[in-house]
Design a protein around this motif. Structure first.
Motif, PDB file in Angstrom:
ATOM      1  N   UNK A  68       0.864  -1.192   0.000  1.00 48.52           N
ATOM      2  CA  UNK A  68       0.000   0.000   0.000  1.00 48.52           C
ATOM      3  C   UNK A  68       0.897   1.238   0.000  1.00 48.52           C
ATOM      4  N   UNK A  69       0.528   2.277  -0.760  1.00 50.13           N
ATOM      5  CA  UNK A  69       1.392   3.470  -0.816  1.00 50.13           C
ATOM      6  C   UNK A  69       1.589   4.157   0.532  1.00 50.13           C
ATOM      7  N   UNK A  70       0.698   3.895   1.483  1.00 51.76           N
ATOM      8  CA  UNK A  70       0.877   4.536   2.797  1.00 51.76           C
ATOM      9  C   UNK A  70       1.774   3.720   3.731  1.00 51.76           C
ATOM     10  N   UNK A  71       2.150   2.513   3.300  1.00 51.61           N
ATOM     11  CA  UNK A  71       3.013   1.689   4.161  1.00 51.61           C
ATOM     12  C   UNK A  71       4.474   2.016   3.874  1.00 51.61           C
ATOM     13  N   UNK A  72       4.878   3.180   4.347  1.00 55.49           N
ATOM     14  CA  UNK A  72       6.254   3.639   4.157  1.00 55.49           C
ATOM     15  C   UNK A  72       6.809   4.081   5.510  1.00 55.49           C
ATOM     16  N   UNK A  73       8.108   4.440   5.528  1.00 56.92           N
ATOM     17  CA  UNK A  73       8.795   4.738   6.790  1.00 56.92           C
ATOM     18  C   UNK A  73       8.038   5.761   7.635  1.00 56.92           C
ATOM     19  N   UNK A  74       7.869   5.435   8.893  1.00 57.32           N
ATOM     20  CA  UNK A  74       7.283   6.378   9.845  1.00 57.32           C
ATOM     21  C   UNK A  74       5.767   6.405   9.890  1.00 57.32           C
ATOM     22  N   UNK A  75       5.089   5.691   8.981  1.00 56.24           N
ATOM     23  CA  UNK A  75       3.615   5.755   8.928  1.00 56.24           C
ATOM     24  C   UNK A  75       3.012   4.737   9.895  1.00 56.24           C
ATOM     25  N   UNK A  76       3.241   4.932  11.177  1.00 57.13           N
ATOM     26  CA  UNK A  76       2.811   3.928  12.155  1.00 57.13           C
ATOM     27  C   UNK A  76       1.301   3.720  12.148  1.00 57.13           C
ATOM     28  N   UNK A  77       0.535   4.789  11.977  1.00 59.07           N
ATOM     29  CA  UNK A  77      -0.926   4.640  11.999  1.00 59.07           C
ATOM     30  C   UNK A  77      -1.392   3.715  10.873  1.00 59.07           C
ATOM     31  N   UNK A  78      -0.784   3.862   9.710  1.00 61.49           N
ATOM     32  CA  UNK A  78      -1.158   3.012   8.577  1.00 61.49           C
ATOM     33  C   UNK A  78      -0.709   1.573   8.825  1.00 61.49           C
TER      34      UNK A  78
END
Ligand SMILES: Cc1cc2nc3c(=O)[nH]c(=O)nc-3n(C[C@H](O)[C@H](O)[C@H](O)COP(=O)(O)OP(=O)(O)OC[C@H]3O[C@@H](n4cnc5c(N)ncnc54)[C@H](O)[C@@H]3O)c2cc1C
Length: 327
Positions: A68-78
């Motif tokens: 998923x495009x939101x599963x990147x570094x620092x995106x803990x909520x995602x």
């Protein structure tokens, strides 16, 4: 409820080293928790295929891939949304998470949502008399607490570099693509920009680390340490005061609230040896301390000690290394 599930992050495009360390942890728990080790693989883009293959190479049979495009570094909520989705569906007994920047926040939030047992920043995992037993540092690394984890499910976070990356043990595994609905608008926080240091220090992977403390007196002292590190092929780190004072970047900090290192050789220069610092270096194979105070506590943690002013000792070491290298 069965098996062990590791949360494998490829948030920077490739599988993190700490994800592989979790596989070693999972192997230690196999038996009382069943044999199956599965992984939730998180990230975005083509790097996930290689990451899944790496998991299979290290013995993980079943991989649930969340791209998923939101599963990147620092995106803990995602990450939390994706992990909770897969874990609720697959119902593992134990979830293993690397206690890195994302994992430190993810583990307690996931445990709360699952009403699971939680043990954070574990440095040892094992099985004793059929029960899961973990150890974690307490009192600033001065003692190890042993916890027996009886409740299921259990969420265990593991300190990066506390465990070794296991030897490959290839299996013919499967990859299941899991589609997770992550509503960007509903996430409480969103990472908009990631700023990286220009030079990658590689502190956690260096085999030789020179740590500088308040005793260096200012940023100039670190130039001397950098020269020694260059001669030895090592990296430079610091205790907290030099990072607080802005002499060196904050990501150089070693210790309880900084990085944990396990080099072959750690040289502590002008560092007193506070427990919060020592907590980050106890895995070093050899610790050498350079301090002008013969009573400094660092000497009780060091294998070798040099009592003296670093401004004399370090140049002498540099000269000796150069001489031995024939430079
Ligand atoms: C909650 C919490 C978390 C913390 N987390 C961390 C952490 O992650 N990492 C960390 O490092 N600290 C951490 N600290 C801070 C820690 O308690 C100490 O204050 C800190 O480690 C001390 O740093 P230091 O040894 O560089 O400085 P000091 O304790 O001031 O020691 C300086 C040393 O340099 C020696 N010295 C002075 N001049 C020379 C010279 N010319 N040549 C040789 N030696 C010299 C002195 O004899 C002295 O031993 C934390 C503290 C708290 C409360």
């Amino acid at each position: 409820m069965t098996g062990i599930c590791i949360i494998a992050g490829a948030l920077d495009g490739k599988l993190s080293r700490s994800s592989l360390e979790l596989i070693g942890g999972a192997r230690m728990l196999q038996g009382p928790v069943g044999q199956e080790v599965a992984a939730v693989l998180l990230g975005h883009g083509p790097g996930l295929a290689e990451a899944a293959a790496d998991l299979h190479r290290h013995g993980v049979g079943r991989v649930y891939r969340c791209d998923h495009p939101l599963l990147t570094a620092g995106q803990t909520d995602a990450v939390l949304v994706a992990v909770e989705h897969v874990v609720r569906r697959t119902r593992p007994e134990v979830v293993l998470i690397a206690a890195d920047t994302v994992g430190r926040e993810l583990a307690p939030r996931l445990a709360y949502r699952l009403r699971a047992a939680l043990a954070t920043e574990c440095v040892e995992l094992g099985v004793e008399d059929g029960a899961i037993v973990v150890r974690r540092q307490v009192y600033g690394g001065r003692a190890l607490a042993t916890l027996v984890v009886r409740t299921r499910p259990a969420v265990l976070s593991v300190k990066p570099h506390a465990l070794d990356v296991p030897q490959p043990a290839p299996v013919a595994g499967t990859v299941e693509d899991v589609s997770v609905a992550i509503d960007a608008g509903a996430l409480p926080t969103r990472v908009r920009e990631v700023l990286r240091e220009q030079a990658e220090l590689g502190l956690e992977d260096a085999q030789i680390v020179i740590g500088g403390g308040r005793g260096l007196g200012g940023p100039e002292g670190f130039a001397l340490l950098a020269e020694l590190a260059k001669q030895l092929g090592g990296a430079v780190g610091a205790s907290r005061p030099p990072t607080d004072a802005g002499w060196v970047p904050v990501n150089w900090q070693i210790g309880q609230t900084g990085k944990t290192i396990r080099p072959a050789l750690y040289i502590a220069v002008g560092i007193s040896g506070a427990t919060q610092h020592i907590a980050g270096v106890t895995g070093s194979r050899t610790i050498v301390a350079i301090n002008r105070d013969p009573e400094a506590p660092i000497f009780s943690s060091a294998h070798l000690g040099i009592v003296g002013d670093y401004r004399e000792v370090v140049p002498a070491l540099i000269a000796k290394v150069k001489e031995l290298k024939g430079a």
